[in-house]
Design a protein around this motif. Structure first.
Motif, PDB file in Angstrom:
ATOM      1  N   ALA A   1     -19.441  28.362  34.453  1.00  0.00           N
ATOM      2  CA  ALA A   1     -17.890  27.609  34.772  1.00  0.00           C
ATOM      3  C   ALA A   1     -16.686  27.955  34.884  1.00  0.00           C
ATOM      4  N   VAL A   2     -16.277  29.016  35.473  1.00  0.00           N
ATOM      5  CA  VAL A   2     -15.337  29.469  36.530  1.00  0.00           C
ATOM      6  C   VAL A   2     -15.428  28.689  37.476  1.00  0.00           C
ATOM      7  N   GLU A   3     -13.902  28.784  37.143  1.00  0.00           N
ATOM      8  CA  GLU A   3     -13.596  27.545  38.708  1.00  0.00           C
ATOM      9  C   GLU A   3     -12.471  28.897  40.008  1.00  0.00           C
ATOM     10  N   ASP A   4     -12.528  28.508  40.949  1.00  0.00           N
ATOM     11  CA  ASP A   4     -11.602  29.071  41.528  1.00  0.00           C
ATOM     12  C   ASP A   4     -10.215  28.256  41.557  1.00  0.00           C
ATOM     13  N   GLU A   5      -9.148  28.589  41.927  1.00  0.00           N
ATOM     14  CA  GLU A   5      -7.419  28.069  41.588  1.00  0.00           C
ATOM     15  C   GLU A   5      -7.297  28.363  42.813  1.00  0.00           C
ATOM     16  N   GLY A   6      -7.091  29.470  43.543  1.00  0.00           N
ATOM     17  CA  GLY A   6      -6.096  29.673  44.883  1.00  0.00           C
ATOM     18  C   GLY A   6      -6.406  28.879  45.514  1.00  0.00           C
ATOM     19  N   SER A   7      -6.843  27.787  46.069  1.00  0.00           N
ATOM     20  CA  SER A   7      -7.157  27.136  47.465  1.00  0.00           C
ATOM     21  C   SER A   7      -7.011  25.495  46.944  1.00  0.00           C
ATOM     22  N   LYS A   8      -7.057  25.641  45.647  1.00  0.00           N
ATOM     23  CA  LYS A   8      -7.110  23.827  44.539  1.00  0.00           C
ATOM     24  C   LYS A   8      -5.849  22.792  45.297  1.00  0.00           C
ATOM     25  N   GLY A   9      -4.526  23.510  45.263  1.00  0.00           N
ATOM     26  CA  GLY A   9      -3.671  22.558  46.013  1.00  0.00           C
ATOM     27  C   GLY A   9      -3.744  22.223  47.833  1.00  0.00           C
ATOM     28  N   VAL A  10      -4.188  23.505  48.444  1.00  0.00           N
ATOM     29  CA  VAL A  10      -4.270  22.607  50.037  1.00  0.00           C
ATOM     30  C   VAL A  10      -5.440  21.745  49.747  1.00  0.00           C
ATOM     31  N   ASN A  11      -6.286  22.250  49.364  1.00  0.00           N
ATOM     32  CA  ASN A  11      -7.552  21.628  49.733  1.00  0.00           C
ATOM     33  C   ASN A  11      -7.520  19.969  49.283  1.00  0.00           C
ATOM     34  N   ARG A  12      -6.843  19.568  48.046  1.00  0.00           N
ATOM     35  CA  ARG A  12      -6.778  18.158  47.366  1.00  0.00           C
ATOM     36  C   ARG A  12      -5.973  17.296  48.565  1.00  0.00           C
ATOM     37  N   PHE A  13      -4.998  18.271  49.437  1.00  0.00           N
ATOM     38  CA  PHE A  13      -4.035  17.434  50.218  1.00  0.00           C
ATOM     39  C   PHE A  13      -4.589  17.279  51.707  1.00  0.00           C
ATOM     40  N   PHE A  14      -5.532  18.359  51.912  1.00  0.00           N
ATOM     41  CA  PHE A  14      -6.263  17.418  53.111  1.00  0.00           C
ATOM     42  C   PHE A  14      -7.481  16.599  52.802  1.00  0.00           C
ATOM     43  N   ALA A  15      -7.953  16.220  51.476  1.00  0.00           N
ATOM     44  CA  ALA A  15      -9.005  16.168  51.294  1.00  0.00           C
ATOM     45  C   ALA A  15      -8.594  14.425  50.887  1.00  0.00           C
ATOM     46  N   PHE A  16      -6.878  13.832  50.649  1.00  0.00           N
ATOM     47  CA  PHE A  16      -6.769  12.658  50.011  1.00  0.00           C
ATOM     48  C   PHE A  16      -5.856  12.532  52.203  1.00  0.00           C
ATOM     49  N   LEU A  17      -5.716  12.970  52.893  1.00  0.00           N
ATOM     50  CA  LEU A  17      -5.514  13.038  54.168  1.00  0.00           C
ATOM     51  C   LEU A  17      -6.549  12.490  54.972  1.00  0.00           C
ATOM     52  N   ILE A  18      -6.945  12.793  54.338  1.00  0.00           N
ATOM     53  CA  ILE A  18      -8.772  12.281  55.144  1.00  0.00           C
ATOM     54  C   ILE A  18      -9.170  11.945  54.576  1.00  0.00           C
ATOM     55  N   VAL A  19      -8.870  10.898  53.221  1.00  0.00           N
ATOM     56  CA  VAL A  19      -9.606   9.565  52.731  1.00  0.00           C
ATOM     57  C   VAL A  19      -8.264   8.427  52.642  1.00  0.00           C
ATOM     58  N   ALA A  20      -7.222   8.881  53.102  1.00  0.00           N
ATOM     59  CA  ALA A  20      -6.041   7.864  53.493  1.00  0.00           C
ATOM     60  C   ALA A  20      -6.522   7.488  54.893  1.00  0.00           C
ATOM     61  N   VAL A  21      -7.205   8.906  56.062  1.00  0.00           N
ATOM     62  CA  VAL A  21      -6.909   7.491  57.178  1.00  0.00           C
ATOM     63  C   VAL A  21      -8.087   7.228  57.303  1.00  0.00           C
ATOM     64  N   PHE A  22      -9.598   7.499  56.388  1.00  0.00           N
ATOM     65  CA  PHE A  22     -11.155   6.897  56.580  1.00  0.00           C
ATOM     66  C   PHE A  22     -10.475   5.869  55.904  1.00  0.00           C
ATOM     67  N   PHE A  23     -10.264   5.074  54.714  1.00  0.00           N
ATOM     68  CA  PHE A  23      -9.399   3.801  54.151  1.00  0.00           C
ATOM     69  C   PHE A  23      -9.184   3.067  55.087  1.00  0.00           C
ATOM     70  N   GLY A  24      -8.070   3.356  55.730  1.00  0.00           N
ATOM     71  CA  GLY A  24      -7.752   3.052  56.488  1.00  0.00           C
ATOM     72  C   GLY A  24      -7.974   2.630  58.052  1.00  0.00           C
ATOM     73  N   LEU A  25      -8.438   2.892  58.316  1.00  0.00           N
ATOM     74  CA  LEU A  25      -9.443   2.981  59.198  1.00  0.00           C
ATOM     75  C   LEU A  25     -11.001   1.562  59.311  1.00  0.00           C
ATOM     76  N   CYS A  26     -10.976   1.909  58.085  1.00  0.00           N
ATOM     77  CA  CYS A  26     -12.111   0.701  57.451  1.00  0.00           C
ATOM     78  C   CYS A  26     -11.330  -0.671  56.506  1.00  0.00           C
ATOM     79  N   PHE A  27     -10.084  -0.403  56.388  1.00  0.00           N
ATOM     80  CA  PHE A  27      -9.234  -1.543  55.974  1.00  0.00           C
ATOM     81  C   PHE A  27      -8.706  -2.247  57.484  1.00  0.00           C
ATOM     82  N   TYR A  28      -9.174  -1.816  59.321  1.00  0.00           N
ATOM     83  CA  TYR A  28      -8.324  -2.508  59.924  1.00  0.00           C
ATOM     84  C   TYR A  28      -9.492  -2.620  60.605  1.00  0.00           C
ATOM     85  N   GLY A  29     -10.555  -1.924  60.593  1.00  0.00           N
ATOM     86  CA  GLY A  29     -12.014  -2.846  60.765  1.00  0.00           C
ATOM     87  C   GLY A  29     -12.672  -4.194  60.329  1.00  0.00           C
TER      88      GLY A  29
END
Length: 169
Positions: free
Chosen positions: A81-109
């Motif tokens: 149950a141990v979790e790595d807290e090292g790169s969590k903030g950077v990963n969340r930012f990139f994940a949010f960015l990718i999801v936002a771009v995908f949502f925008g493309l789907c909405f446009y389509g």
């Protein structure tokens, strides 16, 4: 706003919310529960599409069997149950960015698609369960039987592998 649209909106939010919670929770049991919510919401969407057989199959197979199988797998295996807290903030930012771009493309389509008018069903049309049964047991009977043999072989193989593992301990 019609009742069908409201039901679609609520079920869509539950489906998306369950999927988002599934990937954002840190405890595996919570992930499985949110995955179950997603599966049940998808079954509700199938009901709105007049595919009752597919909806019931979705509930029985995915919401029931797969979720229970995942919970048993979680309970029977050892996991850390141990979790790595090292790169969590950077990963969340990139994940949010990718999801936002995908949502925008789907909405446009979706907004720029010309949707055809839905076809009206005949009053004496057979139910979708009857149509599925007719198709499976006339055109697809050989693949259906081969699939049952394949699943039986997989079950026997899993039992043999589990037996060898328990004998070696």
């Amino acid at each position: 706003m019609s009742g069908t649209f409201a039901a679609f909106f609520i079920l869509s939010l539950m489906t998306i919310g369950g999927a988002v919670f599934m990937i954002s929770f840190t405890r595996v049991v919570h992930m499985v529960v949110s995955l179950g919510v997603t599966f049940i919401s998808i079954a509700g969407l199938f009901i709105l599409l007049d595919a009752e057989f597919v909806a019931v199959s979705q509930i029985l197979v995915y919401s029931g069997a797969i979720s229970i199988l995942m919970l048993f797998g979680i309970m029977l295996t050892k996991h850390n149950a141990v979790e790595d807290e090292g790169s969590k903030g950077v990963n969340r930012f990139f994940a949010f960015l990718i999801v936002a771009v995908f949502f925008g493309l789907c909405f446009y389509g979706i907004q720029n698609t010309i949707w055809p008018e839905p076809a009206q069903t005949a009053p004496n049309a057979p139910s979708n369960v009857e149509q599925i049964g007719t198709e499976v047991f006339t055109k697809f009977v050989i693949p259906f039987e081969l699939l049952s043999v394949l699943l039986l072989v997989a079950l026997v193989g899993a039992i043999i592998m589990a037996k060898k593992e328990s004998d070696s301990e």
